[in-house]
Design an enzyme around this catalytic site. Structure first.
Site, PDB file in Angstrom:
ATOM      1  N   LYS A  92      -9.505  -3.939   2.942  1.00 48.38           N
ATOM      2  CA  LYS A  92     -10.219  -5.018   2.243  1.00 48.38           C
ATOM      3  C   LYS A  92     -10.802  -6.087   3.168  1.00 48.38           C
ATOM      4  O   LYS A  92     -11.761  -6.749   2.823  1.00 48.38           O
ATOM      5  CB  LYS A  92      -9.302  -5.682   1.216  1.00 48.38           C
ATOM      6  CG  LYS A  92      -9.104  -4.818  -0.005  1.00 48.38           C
ATOM      7  CD  LYS A  92      -8.217  -5.483  -1.019  1.00 48.38           C
ATOM      8  CE  LYS A  92      -8.018  -4.535  -2.184  1.00 48.38           C
ATOM      9  NZ  LYS A  92      -7.122  -5.069  -3.186  1.00 48.38           N
ATOM     10  N   ASP A 128     -10.588  -8.992  -7.358  1.00 44.90           N
ATOM     11  CA  ASP A 128      -9.118  -9.111  -7.464  1.00 44.90           C
ATOM     12  C   ASP A 128      -8.716 -10.496  -7.967  1.00 44.90           C
ATOM     13  O   ASP A 128      -7.853 -10.624  -8.847  1.00 44.90           O
ATOM     14  CB  ASP A 128      -8.456  -8.910  -6.091  1.00 44.90           C
ATOM     15  CG  ASP A 128      -8.313  -7.438  -5.727  1.00 44.90           C
ATOM     16  OD1 ASP A 128      -8.271  -6.591  -6.632  1.00 44.90           O
ATOM     17  OD2 ASP A 128      -8.241  -7.148  -4.508  1.00 44.90           O
TER      18      ASP A 128
HETATM   19  P1  NAP Z   1      -2.690  -4.847   2.291  1.00 41.90           P
HETATM   20  O1  NAP Z   1      -3.943  -5.557   2.577  1.00 41.90           O
HETATM   21  O2  NAP Z   1      -2.273  -3.714   3.167  1.00 41.90           O
HETATM   22  O3  NAP Z   1      -1.516  -5.940   2.262  1.00 41.90           O
HETATM   23  C1  NAP Z   1      -0.194  -5.558   2.115  1.00 41.90           C
HETATM   24  C2  NAP Z   1       0.689  -6.789   2.259  1.00 41.90           C
HETATM   25  O4  NAP Z   1       2.039  -6.367   2.090  1.00 41.90           O
HETATM   26  C3  NAP Z   1       0.597  -7.479   3.609  1.00 41.90           C
HETATM   27  O5  NAP Z   1       0.698  -8.860   3.418  1.00 41.90           O
HETATM   28  C4  NAP Z   1       1.864  -6.966   4.328  1.00 41.90           C
HETATM   29  O6  NAP Z   1       2.357  -7.875   5.265  1.00 41.90           O
HETATM   30  C5  NAP Z   1       2.825  -6.881   3.160  1.00 41.90           C
HETATM   31  N1  NAP Z   1       3.927  -5.966   3.409  1.00 41.90           N
HETATM   32  C6  NAP Z   1       3.868  -4.628   3.562  1.00 41.90           C
HETATM   33  N2  NAP Z   1       5.113  -4.139   3.756  1.00 41.90           N
HETATM   34  C7  NAP Z   1       5.954  -5.202   3.723  1.00 41.90           C
HETATM   35  C8  NAP Z   1       7.358  -5.344   3.847  1.00 41.90           C
HETATM   36  N3  NAP Z   1       8.157  -4.290   4.059  1.00 41.90           N
HETATM   37  N4  NAP Z   1       7.884  -6.588   3.757  1.00 41.90           N
HETATM   38  C9  NAP Z   1       7.085  -7.657   3.536  1.00 41.90           C
HETATM   39  N5  NAP Z   1       5.744  -7.590   3.396  1.00 41.90           N
HETATM   40  C10 NAP Z   1       5.188  -6.369   3.496  1.00 41.90           C
HETATM   41  O7  NAP Z   1      -2.683  -4.255   0.788  1.00 41.90           O
HETATM   42  P2  NAP Z   1      -3.381  -4.835  -0.537  1.00 41.90           P
HETATM   43  O8  NAP Z   1      -4.663  -4.158  -0.741  1.00 41.90           O
HETATM   44  O9  NAP Z   1      -3.311  -6.300  -0.506  1.00 41.90           O
HETATM   45  O10 NAP Z   1      -2.384  -4.231  -1.651  1.00 41.90           O
HETATM   46  C11 NAP Z   1      -1.032  -4.649  -1.743  1.00 41.90           C
HETATM   47  C12 NAP Z   1      -0.397  -4.055  -3.016  1.00 41.90           C
HETATM   48  O11 NAP Z   1      -1.078  -4.581  -4.153  1.00 41.90           O
HETATM   49  C13 NAP Z   1      -0.531  -2.540  -3.147  1.00 41.90           C
HETATM   50  O12 NAP Z   1       0.620  -2.070  -3.806  1.00 41.90           O
HETATM   51  C14 NAP Z   1      -1.729  -2.346  -4.057  1.00 41.90           C
HETATM   52  O13 NAP Z   1      -1.688  -1.125  -4.780  1.00 41.90           O
HETATM   53  C15 NAP Z   1      -1.532  -3.527  -4.995  1.00 41.90           C
HETATM   54  N6  NAP Z   1      -2.784  -3.999  -5.593  1.00 41.90           N
HETATM   55  C16 NAP Z   1      -2.816  -4.112  -6.940  1.00 41.90           C
HETATM   56  C17 NAP Z   1      -3.950  -4.575  -7.547  1.00 41.90           C
HETATM   57  C18 NAP Z   1      -3.986  -4.682  -9.029  1.00 41.90           C
HETATM   58  O14 NAP Z   1      -5.088  -4.805  -9.578  1.00 41.90           O
HETATM   59  N7  NAP Z   1      -2.851  -4.686  -9.710  1.00 41.90           N
HETATM   60  C19 NAP Z   1      -5.068  -4.954  -6.797  1.00 41.90           C
HETATM   61  C20 NAP Z   1      -4.977  -4.872  -5.413  1.00 41.90           C
HETATM   62  C21 NAP Z   1      -3.824  -4.393  -4.823  1.00 41.90           C
HETATM   63  P3  NAP Z   1       1.767  -7.933   6.762  1.00 41.90           P
HETATM   64  O15 NAP Z   1       0.450  -8.671   6.631  1.00 41.90           O
HETATM   65  O16 NAP Z   1       2.808  -8.702   7.490  1.00 41.90           O
HETATM   66  O17 NAP Z   1       1.621  -6.509   7.223  1.00 41.90           O
END
Ligand code: NAP
Length: 306
Positions: A92, A128
């Protein structure tokens, strides 16, 4: 229960390597979700139900794109005549340099999850943040200006967008947590400047002690990390830290009741997973691509009765 793989997924590596990429696609494939991993996503049945309802002659597919494949994949898809994309983790923010124009809102939110392709040019948007706001209203009639909000994972793609949206929407107070809080410093500075200091913004360490210290001060807890996508993931907040006046919105939607939701529900808090946000961010993407009202109820059915 964790959902099984919902749709077939095309691998970007196959698309890039193929001498005849059209042979990997159906003639109607013109919209796609790009991410890694992507098999968990249920955007494809939702968008295809909407396309069918609106009698649009297109198909929406999921493509697994590793970070190093993003550049070549975009080139291929533009060349193949794709018209619109959704972008999910981890692209993203990485997508930004490839875009010809980014909407003001996506620029402020700091990430792009929707792209419209016109005359081989890529236009970026973020649905989002607005999708999250509509979901909160629908789930609990919650409005940002009355909320003190804690966002777990505010440094991720969705987390940054939600944090910025909370500031745009004038929340009462914002607590942003990350496992590496220093990654949030610049973002917090930017958001503070925008709100001219009128909204207190606090950086929190995503540790038991860090979370415990702020839980008594917040109304709404948002999980924007990817923790909870797998059954074996750690629990981010123990039940004893929640109280019955709080709301917990887990944007993860890979199970009906995520581990964090279970924890919140055990304490008597209200809790939901991210399906409603998925619905509204997808509906807004549809509106951007086709400049017509999305068939919300058809999209909802495709998501909730999958
Ligand atoms: P992303 O850009 O990869 O961000 C993931 C985040 O999770 C980062 O802040 C990362 O921290 C953190 N993280 C990952 N593993 C972790 C752990 N073990 N402990 C603590 N923090 C951790 O992903 P994203 O696109 O934002 O998506 C994140 C989640 O939201 C996914 O499950 C996705 O499917 C969901 N999502 C849902 C919607 C919806 O409409 N419901 C929309 C978008 C996303 P670091 O920065 O430190 O690596």
């Amino acid at each position: 229960m964790f959902s099984s793989l919902p749709t077939s997924v095309l691998k970007a590596s196959d698309l890039i390597a193929s001498k005849d990429p059209l042979s990997l696609l159906q003639a109607e494939d013109r919209y796609a979700l790009l991410g890694f991993p992507v098999a968990h996503s249920i955007s494809s049945p939702m968008q295809n139900a909407a396309l069918q309802e609106a009698r649009l002659p297109y198909n929406y597919i999921s493509i697994e794109v590793r970070p190093e494949e993003l550049d070549l994949t975009l080139q291929k898809l533009v060349h193949l005549g794709f018209l619109g994309l959704n972008i999910t983790l981890p692209h993203k923010r990485a997508i930004l340099p490839y875009l010809h124009k980014v909407s003001d809102q996506a620029t402020f939110l700091g990430s792009v999850n929707t792209i419209s392709i016109r005359n081989e040019k890529l236009f970026g948007y973020n649905t989002d943040g607005p999708g999250f706001v509509t979901a909160l209203k629908e789930e609990w009639n919650l409005l940002l200006p009355s909320q003190r909000i804690l966002i777990l994972g505010a440094s991720g793609g969705a987390g940054r967008a939600i944090a910025a949206q909370c500031i745009l929407g004038g929340c009462l107070e914002l607590y942003v947590a990350s496992r590496t809080p220093e990654t949030l410093t610049a973002e917090v500075e930017r958001l503070s400047q925008f709100s001219k200091g009128t909204i207190p913004i606090h950086t929190v360490e995503l540790s038991d002690a860090g979370i415990a210290s702020v839980m008594p001060h917040v109304d709404l807890i948002v999980n924007a990390t990817s923790v909870g996508m797998s059954e074996n993931d750690p629990l981010l907040i123990s039940p004893h830290l929640f109280n019955e006046d709080q709301y917990c919105y887990d944007i993860v939607y890979s199970s009906t009741t995520t581990p964090l939701m279970k924890s919140a529900l055990q304490a008597g808090s209200q809790a939901t997973n991210g399906l409603s946000m998925l619905l509204y961010q997808g509906a807004l993407a549809f509106q951007i691509w086709f400049e017509q009202d999305p068939p919300i109820e058809i999209m909802r059915q495709a998501l909730f009765h999958k």
